[in-house]
Every structure is written in structure tokens, then in C-alpha cells.
Design a protein around this motif. Structure first.
Motif, mmCIF file in Angstrom:
data_model
loop_
_atom_site.group_PDB
_atom_site.id
_atom_site.type_symbol
_atom_site.label_atom_id
_atom_site.label_comp_id
_atom_site.label_asym_id
_atom_site.label_seq_id
_atom_site.Cartn_x
_atom_site.Cartn_y
_atom_site.Cartn_z
ATOM 1 N N ASN A 57 0.719 -1.387 -0.074
ATOM 2 C CA ASN A 57 -0.035 0.075 -0.031
ATOM 3 C C ASN A 57 0.707 1.443 0.017
ATOM 4 O O ASN A 57 0.535 2.356 -0.617
ATOM 5 N N TRP A 58 1.934 1.181 0.768
ATOM 6 C CA TRP A 58 2.984 2.423 0.885
ATOM 7 C C TRP A 58 3.574 2.839 -0.468
ATOM 8 O O TRP A 58 3.306 3.636 -1.158
ATOM 9 N N LEU A 59 3.960 1.608 -1.332
ATOM 10 C CA LEU A 59 4.547 1.574 -2.625
ATOM 11 C C LEU A 59 3.698 1.904 -3.745
ATOM 12 O O LEU A 59 3.868 2.566 -4.565
ATOM 13 N N GLY B 165 -3.871 5.857 -0.354
ATOM 14 C CA GLY B 165 -4.199 6.877 0.710
ATOM 15 C C GLY B 165 -3.001 7.968 0.770
ATOM 16 O O GLY B 165 -3.357 8.904 1.455
ATOM 17 N N ALA B 166 -2.239 8.140 -0.323
ATOM 18 C CA ALA B 166 -1.099 9.115 -0.202
ATOM 19 C C ALA B 166 -1.651 10.387 -0.616
ATOM 20 O O ALA B 166 -2.432 10.682 -1.393
ATOM 21 N N LYS C 209 -5.344 3.062 -13.667
ATOM 22 C CA LYS C 209 -6.102 4.061 -13.003
ATOM 23 C C LYS C 209 -5.930 4.278 -11.439
ATOM 24 O O LYS C 209 -5.180 3.598 -10.808
ATOM 25 N N ALA C 210 -6.092 5.254 -11.365
ATOM 26 C CA ALA C 210 -6.074 5.839 -9.947
ATOM 27 C C ALA C 210 -6.475 4.953 -8.760
ATOM 28 O O ALA C 210 -7.653 4.358 -8.955
ATOM 29 N N ASN C 211 -5.919 4.942 -7.823
ATOM 30 C CA ASN C 211 -6.202 4.030 -6.728
ATOM 31 C C ASN C 211 -7.528 4.522 -6.271
ATOM 32 O O ASN C 211 -8.007 5.708 -5.865
ATOM 33 N N ALA C 212 -8.754 3.472 -5.957
ATOM 34 C CA ALA C 212 -10.003 4.013 -5.556
ATOM 35 C C ALA C 212 -9.694 4.385 -4.155
ATOM 36 O O ALA C 212 -8.778 4.148 -3.291
#
Ligand SMILES: Nc1ncnc2c1ncn2[C@@H]1O[C@H](COP(=O)(O)OP(=O)(O)O)[C@@H](O)[C@H]1O
Ligand SMILES: [Mg+2]
Length: 308
Positions: A142-144, A148-149, A305-308
Motif C-alpha cells: 500500500n505504501w509503494l 491513501g497518499a 487507474k487511480a487507486n480507489a
């Protein structure tokens, strides 16, 4: 559509086969290749508690009890803990307080930033209860993947590529790296002792890849022959491997020979820092060739696609 950060893992459960050396040379080649990096630094993540990669960039200190932690981070001078490691991601999981996003260290090469390891916390992470193990990889992924960034904090906007160096044994940390990876390669020495085990790693990586569901696939870049010497044993072994019915296709069409310049540039006191700066030499040509092979396969500008 947003850019996806490629995450390349160097792995092999055996030690001394060139995981650290190849990932370091690759990071230096990416840092030097404008057409690949487009002006963005490479993010190197040191997932080996021994910290060889981080020591190369002079980012570790040894405590009186002999354990290794990162050096003080200039940006964290006013914090209670004045350093950052990849384990910051897992602090909560390890019962060490709230988790944080690691703060990469700038190195002597402005195009290479490094996230060092923390020996003690990695020991804790490796022995975490079974049910929590997959969380190590999920949190790292999730970080990479910038889940949520905040705008301006996205790693995919700040870095051209991430490279993860791993430790020489099969642990939960390697599983975490492979869960977070988009690509991986296996350096090996073309000798019977080194080839043993490589096939089982390939099968294992395929099984992990199959479990990914809707996540981006884990692409196998292949087996990178390292420390190759022009001897009968090495020639015979490479030839046999390349013609192997099942695994032959995994052997990369490039190689690294055994050359003193690879180990010399492992020492931060030596100049030039990188073999790719040894203009016009055989080693420079060889290193650029295999690094370009990987860079082409990685394609730094994959959009998703952008992360939901
Ligand atoms: N192609 C090469 N030629 C000469 N020495 C090498 C080469 N690749 C690695 N080495 C040396 O071999 C040792 C082990 O390599 P390293 O990258 O640390 O392996 P690993 O990370 O897999 O344990 C190091 O001292 C390194 O400098
Ligand atoms: Mg190593």
C-alpha cells in the motif's frame, strides 16, 4: 490515470550470489539514464537486516550491543526517534506505536535515495505471529502503491523506480517484498551449488503471482548470471541452463562477469562510485547492457487507474 511506481526485487535465498551488488549497480545505472528516470531519483529499499546496501551509502550505525540501526536523519533532528527505517511501516503491527511512512535518506548520488533496515525490528517482524504475516506485505504494498497518499506525497510522482534488496534466507520479509513488487529477478552464479534452489524460487514466485487476484501481476525478469568466468564449468552450466526445457527461457540474455570493479565500487571510499562511470571500458559496456535490459522490461511510465 496515474503513474504506477515500478518495484523491482532482487532475490535469491542463497547469500553471496550478487543480490546486493546487482541491485546497487542497477540503481546507479537507472540514476544515470535520463531517458529512464526522467529526472526522478531511484528509491532503494534495504530489506536485509545486515544492511549491506545501506552501509555502502554510509547510512548505518552500530549500537554498543552490536545491533545495527540507521544513522540520524537530518530531517528528523527534532523528533524523539531521529532516524527512519523501512520498519516504520510496521511499528503498529509490532506493538511499537503508530506506524509512519519511511523517510528516505539522500546519498552521495543525488539520484539515489535509500530506506535503510533496522536489525532489531526486522527480527521482530520475521517472528511475528502467523496471522499477521501477510500484513507486512500488504502494508508495504500500500505504501509503494501510494494508497491513501496525499497529493505531493505520492512516491510514483517523486521516484522513477523502487528497488528492493533482500536477505539470503526465506523469510516473511522476502514474502513481503514479493507482495509489494511489480518485477523481480534472481542473480545466481552458474555453478551447481548456486543453481540448486533457483528453480524452486521460480516456482514459488509463480505461485505467489497466481494468488494476486486483481492486483498488478508480478513479472519475472529472470535469472541473471553473475560472477561468470570463462571456464569450462561456467560455460557448460550456462549452456545447459539456457537449453533447459522448462527453465531455459528464464535465463536472461545478458550477464555480469566476475570483475574486480564490481567489488571495488562496493566500497564508498572508491571512485568512481559506479561501474557505469568507467567510460568506454568492457565493464561499463557490460553493466549498461544488462541494466538496459532490465530498464526496458520495467518501463518506468506504466499508467494505471487511480487507486480507489
Ligand atoms: N560480478 C562480480 N564480480 C566480482 N565480485 C562480485 C561480483 N558480484 C558480486 N561480487 C562480490 O561478491 C560478494 C557477494 O556479493 P553480494 O552482492 O554481497 O551478494 P548477496 O547480496 O547475494 O549476498 C561481494 O563482496 C561483492 O563485492
Ligand atoms: Mg546482500
Amino acid at each position: 490515470m496515474t503513474r504506477r511506481l515500478p518495484v523491482v526485487v532482487s532475490t535469491n535465498y542463497k547469500g553471496g550470489v550478487g543480490k546486493t551488488t546487482t541491485s546497487r549497480v542497477l540503481s546507479q545505472a537507472m540514476a544515470a539514464e535520463d531517458s529512464f528516470n526522467k529526472g526522478k531519483p531511484v528509491l532503494v529499499i534495504d530489506l536485509d537486516p545486515q544492511g549491506n546496501t545501506s552501509r555502502r551509502w554510509q547510512l548505518m550505525q552500530t549500537l554498543t550491543d552490536g545491533s545495527r540501526i540507521p544513522k540520524a536523519h537530518p530531517a528528523l533532528a527534532d523528533e524523539k526517534v531521529n532516524y527512519s527505517s523501512v520498519c516504520d511501516l510496521w511499528l503498529e503491527l509490532l506493538g511499537e506505536g503508530p506506524s509512519l511512512a519511511p523517510v528516505p535518506y539522500v546519498t552521495s548520488n543525488p539520484m539515489i535515495h535509500v530506506v535503510p533496515p533496522h536489525e532489531f525490528l526486522m527480527g521482530e517482524a520475521m517472528h511475528i505471529e502467523k496471522a499477521s504475516r501477510p500484513k507486512l506485505g500488504m502494508i508495504m504494498r500500500n505504501w509503494l502503491r501510494d494508497v491513501g497518499a496525499a497529493e505531493g506525497e505520492r512516491l510514483a510522482d517523486r521516484y522513477c523506480c523502487a528497488i528492493i534488496d533482500t536477505q539470503p534466507s526465506k523469510t516473511t520479509l522476502i514474502d513481503a517484498a514479493l507482495m509489494a513488487a511489480t518485477h523481480c529477478y534472481i542473480p545466481f552464479i552458474p555453478e551447481p551449488q548456486s543453481v540448486d534452489g533457483v528453480y524452486s524460487i521460480i516456482s514459488y514466485i509463480h505461485s505467489l503471482s497466481a494468488q494476486r487476484g486483481k492486483d498488478v501481476p508480478l513479472e519475472m525478469l529472470g535469472l541473471l548470471p553473475n560472477m561468470v568466468q570463462n571456464t569450462r564449468l561456467h560455460n557448460m552450466h550456462l549452456k545447459e541452463l539456457r537449453s533447459h526445457a522448462t527453465f531455459g527461457r528464464y535465463v536472461m540474455p545478458v550477464k555480469m562477469n566476475r570483475r574486480i570493479a564490481y567489488s571495488e565500487t562496493d566500497d564508498w571510499r572508491n571512485l568512481p562510485e559506479s561501474v557505469t562511470e568507467l567510460d568506454g571500458t568492457q565493464i561499463e559496456w557490460e553493466a549498461r547492457k544488462w541494466c538496459r535490459h532490465i530498464m526496458q522490461a520495467v518501463q518506468a511510465d506504466v499508467m494505471e487507474k487511480a487507486n480507489a
